[in-house]
Design a protein around this motif. Sequence first.
Motif, short mmCIF file in Angstrom:
data_model
loop_
_atom_site.label_atom_id
_atom_site.label_comp_id
_atom_site.label_asym_id
_atom_site.label_seq_id
_atom_site.Cartn_x
_atom_site.Cartn_y
_atom_site.Cartn_z
N ALA A 68 0.84 -1.19 0.00
CA ALA A 68 0.00 0.00 0.00
C ALA A 68 0.88 1.24 0.00
CB ALA A 68 -0.91 0.01 1.22
N PRO A 69 0.52 2.28 -0.74
CA PRO A 69 1.31 3.52 -0.74
C PRO A 69 1.22 4.20 0.62
CG PRO A 69 -0.77 3.85 -1.90
CD PRO A 69 -0.68 2.38 -1.61
N VAL A 70 2.29 4.88 1.00
CA VAL A 70 2.32 5.55 2.30
C VAL A 70 2.22 7.07 2.17
CG1 VAL A 70 3.66 3.70 3.34
CG2 VAL A 70 4.84 5.70 2.39
N GLY A 71 2.19 7.57 0.95
CA GLY A 71 2.11 9.01 0.75
C GLY A 71 1.28 9.38 -0.46
N TRP A 72 0.90 10.63 -0.53
CA TRP A 72 -0.02 11.15 -1.55
C TRP A 72 0.39 12.56 -1.93
CZ3 TRP A 72 -3.94 15.11 -0.86
CH2 TRP A 72 -4.90 15.17 -1.89
N SER A 73 0.18 12.89 -3.19
CA SER A 73 0.29 14.27 -3.65
C SER A 73 -1.00 14.62 -4.37
CB SER A 73 1.50 14.44 -4.58
OG SER A 73 1.73 15.81 -4.85
N ALA A 74 -1.52 15.79 -4.09
CA ALA A 74 -2.85 16.16 -4.55
C ALA A 74 -2.88 16.52 -6.02
CB ALA A 74 -3.36 17.35 -3.74
N PRO A 75 -3.70 15.84 -6.82
CA PRO A 75 -3.94 16.32 -8.18
C PRO A 75 -4.49 17.74 -8.15
CG PRO A 75 -4.77 14.08 -7.91
CD PRO A 75 -4.40 14.58 -6.54
N THR A 76 -3.91 18.60 -8.96
CA THR A 76 -4.36 19.99 -9.08
C THR A 76 -4.33 20.71 -7.74
OG1 THR A 76 -5.93 19.04 -10.68
CG2 THR A 76 -6.02 21.39 -10.41
N TRP A 77 -3.51 20.19 -6.80
CA TRP A 77 -3.29 20.85 -5.49
C TRP A 77 -4.58 20.98 -4.68
CZ3 TRP A 77 -0.24 25.11 -8.39
CH2 TRP A 77 1.03 24.62 -8.73
N GLY A 78 -5.56 20.13 -4.92
CA GLY A 78 -6.84 20.22 -4.21
C GLY A 78 -6.81 19.49 -2.88
N PRO A 95 -9.25 20.20 4.79
CA PRO A 95 -8.95 19.57 6.07
C PRO A 95 -9.38 18.11 6.14
CG PRO A 95 -9.72 21.79 6.43
CD PRO A 95 -9.88 21.52 4.95
N ASP A 96 -10.57 17.79 5.61
CA ASP A 96 -11.00 16.39 5.70
C ASP A 96 -10.19 15.48 4.79
OD1 ASP A 96 -12.16 17.08 3.25
OD2 ASP A 96 -14.22 16.90 3.95
N THR A 97 -9.53 16.05 3.77
CA THR A 97 -8.61 15.26 2.95
C THR A 97 -7.46 14.76 3.79
OG1 THR A 97 -9.09 16.81 1.13
CG2 THR A 97 -7.30 15.24 0.80
N LEU A 98 -6.88 15.65 4.59
CA LEU A 98 -5.76 15.28 5.43
C LEU A 98 -6.18 14.30 6.52
CD1 LEU A 98 -4.12 18.81 5.75
CD2 LEU A 98 -3.48 16.96 4.18
N GLU A 99 -7.40 14.47 7.06
CA GLU A 99 -7.91 13.53 8.04
C GLU A 99 -8.04 12.14 7.43
OE1 GLU A 99 -11.49 14.95 9.86
OE2 GLU A 99 -10.69 16.99 10.04
N LEU A 100 -8.51 12.07 6.19
CA LEU A 100 -8.63 10.78 5.51
C LEU A 100 -7.28 10.10 5.34
CD1 LEU A 100 -11.34 11.32 2.75
CD2 LEU A 100 -11.31 9.49 4.45
N LEU A 101 -6.27 10.87 4.98
CA LEU A 101 -4.94 10.30 4.85
C LEU A 101 -4.52 9.62 6.15
CD1 LEU A 101 -2.99 13.07 2.88
CD2 LEU A 101 -3.87 10.93 1.98
N CYS A 102 -4.77 10.29 7.27
CA CYS A 102 -4.44 9.70 8.58
C CYS A 102 -5.26 8.45 8.83
CB CYS A 102 -4.68 10.71 9.69
SG CYS A 102 -3.59 12.14 9.69
N GLU A 103 -6.55 8.52 8.56
CA GLU A 103 -7.43 7.38 8.81
C GLU A 103 -7.04 6.16 7.98
OE1 GLU A 103 -11.43 8.68 8.12
OE2 GLU A 103 -11.28 10.32 9.59
N GLY A 122 -3.99 5.40 7.08
CA GLY A 122 -2.67 4.91 7.45
C GLY A 122 -1.52 5.49 6.67
N MET A 123 -1.75 6.56 5.92
CA MET A 123 -0.63 7.17 5.20
C MET A 123 0.20 8.01 6.17
SD MET A 123 -1.84 7.97 1.37
CE MET A 123 -2.94 6.86 0.48
N ILE A 124 1.46 8.22 5.82
CA ILE A 124 2.34 8.94 6.75
C ILE A 124 2.72 10.33 6.24
CG2 ILE A 124 3.26 6.78 7.65
CD1 ILE A 124 5.87 7.40 6.12
N TYR A 125 2.48 10.61 4.95
CA TYR A 125 2.84 11.94 4.48
C TYR A 125 1.91 12.44 3.39
CZ TYR A 125 5.13 10.36 0.08
OH TYR A 125 5.41 9.83 -1.17
#
Length: 292
Positions: free
Chosen positions: A141-151, A154-162, A164-167
């Motif tokens: 599973a990937p551990v990090g994400w970069s936002a398409p079109t920089w979108g 706050p709930d996007t970042l919460e989802l990343l945590c939920e 299990g991503m680290i960055y």
Amino acid sequence: MQTINPTATVKSIPMPDFRGPQGQKCIVSIGWHVDGESGAIASDPRAVNHLTALSEGAYGVSAALPRILDMHRSLDIPGSFFFPGYVADLHPDAVEAIAAEGHEIAHHGYLHENCFFLDKEAQRDVFLKGIAALERITGKAPVGWSAPTWGVKPDTLELLCELGMIYDCSLMEYDMPYLLSTPAGSLIELPISMVLDDWQIFGASPFPGGGVNATAETAFQIWKEEFDGMRRFGGFFTTTFHPNLMGRPGRLNMLYRLFEYMKSFDDVWWATCEDVAQYSRSQVTANTNIMN
């Protein structure tokens, strides 16, 4: 000092005097956004039948990626390749080839969706589909994400945590990695910049049209200046490169020259985004004052 997001749900916490493992003030992570066919379709769904636009995106995978990997191998440079799940599903052999070289495969949505325009459940679906596509091919599973079109919301970042991503690699507040505290947990933020985004210099699309066609020398000068500044003042030099743009012969020829120049200095840490994020987490753990 903590910078509080206007929504009061996300806190940006700097990591004072951040250095690499050997005390390096300049850290380099070469990031590739392998948008492939998804970029045109996400911009306008009608492009699903626009063969010229689709072929321009596919060029980045079919023609450009093999020589980009040759460059990384020749110069011994690690890379982080951000894939939309849709593109991974279309080109699993490309994902496998990149992973086999030891590079990082990271998350970039499913169909290059702009999360700013999606509610939380729609974002969750995008993240889960993208994770499943990448894990199906790489076994990880990937551990990090970069936002398409920089979108990013706050709930996007919460989802990343939920999930299990680290960055996250989408925001721009500091020059060095910093901590993001959300109600769902914390993330390492690996800051990007429009200065190091090739789209600002070369961005173009046959559908819906428009774009820029600067000289490769223009990009060389901009990126060399930014690197020189980061060596002096300290900074995280991470690129937002698109294979269909930078994999063109003339531009890739310039990248060889740029990276050869950057590699001539021994006070720089070259690493994947995942490596930098893991190291940053270890620094947070070692320095409890960061969270206080």
